[in-house]
Design a protein around this motif. Sequence first.
Motif, PDB file in Angstrom:
ATOM      1  N   THR A   1       6.861  -4.243 -12.188  1.00 21.08           N
ATOM      2  CA  THR A   1       5.933  -3.879 -11.125  1.00 21.08           C
ATOM      3  C   THR A   1       4.471  -3.924 -11.584  1.00 21.08           C
ATOM      4  O   THR A   1       3.570  -3.796 -10.763  1.00 21.08           O
ATOM      5  CB  THR A   1       6.223  -2.462 -10.569  1.00 21.08           C
ATOM      6  N   LEU A   2       4.257  -4.083 -12.899  1.00 21.89           N
ATOM      7  CA  LEU A   2       2.877  -4.143 -13.404  1.00 21.89           C
ATOM      8  C   LEU A   2       2.356  -5.576 -13.315  1.00 21.89           C
ATOM      9  O   LEU A   2       3.065  -6.521 -13.663  1.00 21.89           O
ATOM     10  CB  LEU A   2       2.841  -3.664 -14.867  1.00 21.89           C
ATOM     11  N   CYS A   3       1.121  -5.725 -12.847  1.00 27.07           N
ATOM     12  CA  CYS A   3       0.507  -7.058 -12.784  1.00 27.07           C
ATOM     13  C   CYS A   3      -0.927  -6.936 -13.291  1.00 27.07           C
ATOM     14  O   CYS A   3      -1.735  -6.192 -12.714  1.00 27.07           O
ATOM     15  CB  CYS A   3       0.533  -7.583 -11.349  1.00 27.07           C
ATOM     16  N   ILE A   4      -1.215  -7.633 -14.373  1.00 21.08           N
ATOM     17  CA  ILE A   4      -2.561  -7.548 -14.969  1.00 21.08           C
ATOM     18  C   ILE A   4      -3.375  -8.755 -14.504  1.00 21.08           C
ATOM     19  O   ILE A   4      -3.001  -9.912 -14.744  1.00 21.08           O
ATOM     20  CB  ILE A   4      -2.480  -7.512 -16.510  1.00 21.08           C
TER      21      ILE A   4
ATOM     22  N   THR B   1       0.839  -1.204   0.000  1.00 22.73           N
ATOM     23  CA  THR B   1       0.000   0.000   0.000  1.00 22.73           C
ATOM     24  C   THR B   1       0.871   1.250   0.000  1.00 22.73           C
ATOM     25  O   THR B   1       0.438   2.310  -0.417  1.00 22.73           O
ATOM     26  CB  THR B   1      -0.957   0.017   1.209  1.00 22.73           C
ATOM     27  N   SER B   2       2.133   1.105   0.436  1.00 24.21           N
ATOM     28  CA  SER B   2       3.001   2.282   0.461  1.00 24.21           C
ATOM     29  C   SER B   2       3.571   2.583  -0.922  1.00 24.21           C
ATOM     30  O   SER B   2       4.407   3.455  -1.075  1.00 24.21           O
ATOM     31  CB  SER B   2       4.137   2.072   1.453  1.00 24.21           C
ATOM     32  N   GLY B   3       3.137   1.837  -1.923  1.00 18.56           N
ATOM     33  CA  GLY B   3       3.565   2.133  -3.293  1.00 18.56           C
ATOM     34  C   GLY B   3       4.735   1.282  -3.739  1.00 18.56           C
ATOM     35  O   GLY B   3       5.158   1.347  -4.889  1.00 18.56           O
ATOM     36  N   ALA B   4       5.250   0.429  -2.843  1.00 18.82           N
ATOM     37  CA  ALA B   4       6.417  -0.376  -3.209  1.00 18.82           C
ATOM     38  C   ALA B   4       6.014  -1.642  -3.977  1.00 18.82           C
ATOM     39  O   ALA B   4       6.831  -2.226  -4.672  1.00 18.82           O
ATOM     40  CB  ALA B   4       7.182  -0.773  -1.952  1.00 18.82           C
ATOM     41  N   GLY B   5       4.765  -2.041  -3.855  1.00 17.32           N
ATOM     42  CA  GLY B   5       4.329  -3.313  -4.454  1.00 17.32           C
ATOM     43  C   GLY B   5       3.911  -3.146  -5.897  1.00 17.32           C
ATOM     44  O   GLY B   5       4.153  -2.116  -6.513  1.00 17.32           O
ATOM     45  N   PRO B   6       3.266  -4.178  -6.451  1.00 17.45           N
ATOM     46  CA  PRO B   6       2.858  -4.129  -7.852  1.00 17.45           C
ATOM     47  C   PRO B   6       1.774  -3.085  -8.108  1.00 17.45           C
ATOM     48  O   PRO B   6       1.011  -2.732  -7.215  1.00 17.45           O
ATOM     49  CB  PRO B   6       2.292  -5.530  -8.111  1.00 17.45           C
ATOM     50  N   THR B   7       1.729  -2.616  -9.334  1.00 20.68           N
ATOM     51  CA  THR B   7       0.604  -1.807  -9.806  1.00 20.68           C
ATOM     52  C   THR B   7      -0.343  -2.782 -10.493  1.00 20.68           C
ATOM     53  O   THR B   7       0.037  -3.449 -11.452  1.00 20.68           O
ATOM     54  CB  THR B   7       1.090  -0.761 -10.835  1.00 20.68           C
ATOM     55  N   TYR B   8      -1.563  -2.887  -9.965  1.00 17.77           N
ATOM     56  CA  TYR B   8      -2.513  -3.837 -10.543  1.00 17.77           C
ATOM     57  C   TYR B   8      -3.435  -3.163 -11.544  1.00 17.77           C
ATOM     58  O   TYR B   8      -3.929  -2.052 -11.309  1.00 17.77           O
ATOM     59  CB  TYR B   8      -3.378  -4.462  -9.441  1.00 17.77           C
ATOM     60  N   ALA B   9      -3.661  -3.856 -12.664  1.00 13.91           N
ATOM     61  CA  ALA B   9      -4.721  -3.471 -13.600  1.00 13.91           C
ATOM     62  C   ALA B   9      -5.664  -4.664 -13.699  1.00 13.91           C
ATOM     63  O   ALA B   9      -5.223  -5.814 -13.579  1.00 13.91           O
ATOM     64  CB  ALA B   9      -4.125  -3.144 -14.960  1.00 13.91           C
ATOM     65  N   LEU B  10      -6.938  -4.400 -13.873  1.00 17.70           N
ATOM     66  CA  LEU B  10      -7.935  -5.482 -13.936  1.00 17.70           C
ATOM     67  C   LEU B  10      -8.593  -5.479 -15.324  1.00 17.70           C
ATOM     68  O   LEU B  10      -9.016  -4.423 -15.805  1.00 17.70           O
ATOM     69  CB  LEU B  10      -9.004  -5.253 -12.853  1.00 17.70           C
TER      70      LEU B  10
END
Length: 259
Positions: free
Chosen positions: A137-140, A20-29
């Motif tokens: 870092t992107l995860c779809i 949640t602090s921005g270090a994890g993946p960026t999710y797109a759905l």
Amino acid sequence: MDVMIHSSSFLLPELPADQTSGAGPTYALVLLNQHLPRFTPLLWKHAQLRVCADGGANRLYDELPGLFPDEDASSVRNRYKPDMIKGDMDSIRAEVLEFYKNMGTKIVDASHDQDTTDLHKCVAFVRDFYADTETSTLCILVVGALGGRFDHEMGNINVLCRFSTIRIVLVSEDCLIQLLPSTHHHEIHIQSSIEGPHCGLIPIGTRSGSTTTTGLQWNLTNTEMRFGGLISTSNIVRGGIVTVQSSSDLLWTVSLKKS
Ligand SMILES: Nc1ncnc2c1ncn2[C@@H]1O[C@H](COP(=O)(O)OP(=O)(O)OP(=O)(O)O)[C@@H](O)[C@H]1O
Ligand SMILES: Cc1ncc(C[n+]2csc(CCO)c2C)c(N)n1
């Protein structure tokens, strides 16, 4: 070889603090035109970009209110506005298109391209949207990819192979499927409250000359896998971490628990 870490924390009610602090993946759905799994609202919450592939918009419109039986259907629909609807637009109903257009959803008619699937078109859009973001870092997350027509299912799995440098997870009611590219060694961190124990490692398109695993009931040790020979289905996750090293890309699939 670099290690790629995988975790299904997107299925947890709250993302871990480091994410949640921005270090994890960026999710797109991405929502496809098949039954939407019960945790679609959870994935929606974690995602920063939400895209419907053509008839996937019908599923959002028709099925999401059913996941909130105590609420008024139109108020649920008003809460879930996709950022974009993209595809060849032969499946979305006119009233659904009109509804989301009026809400401000961007509509992209890509009917000129009859050589790639709607999922392919949506994944290419998400990739281009995040062109300036580090790909790792992107995860779809893709819902509605399984069940129904087998040609569609194979087309959806082919998208994992065509975009093998992007993390893409097909999420159904029963399981997750993702590609483990041979460019990396893999550490899969099992979220045992939501996933497992059943799992599989499947070579796709070609034989896999040599695969070595740890953390499974039936581990592989420099083992060859191919269709017509051995593929690892009905395997069982034994530890909290599964490791996989392989000379070819493999599909990893793990069952989801019925909560
Ligand atoms: N029965 C199904 N099983 C699995 N995935 C599906 C199924 N139906 C649709 N999809 C997925 O949802 C996407 C959008 O579905 P839609 O029905 O709008 O596709 P479509 O453009 O009609 O597909 P096609 O023209 O190939 O039949 C498809 O590209 C596919 O990825
Ligand atoms: C060899 C070959 N087989 C099938 C299709 C048809 N097709 C593949 S993707 C797509 C779009 C679906 O939304 C369509 C119609 C093709 N073009 N080429």
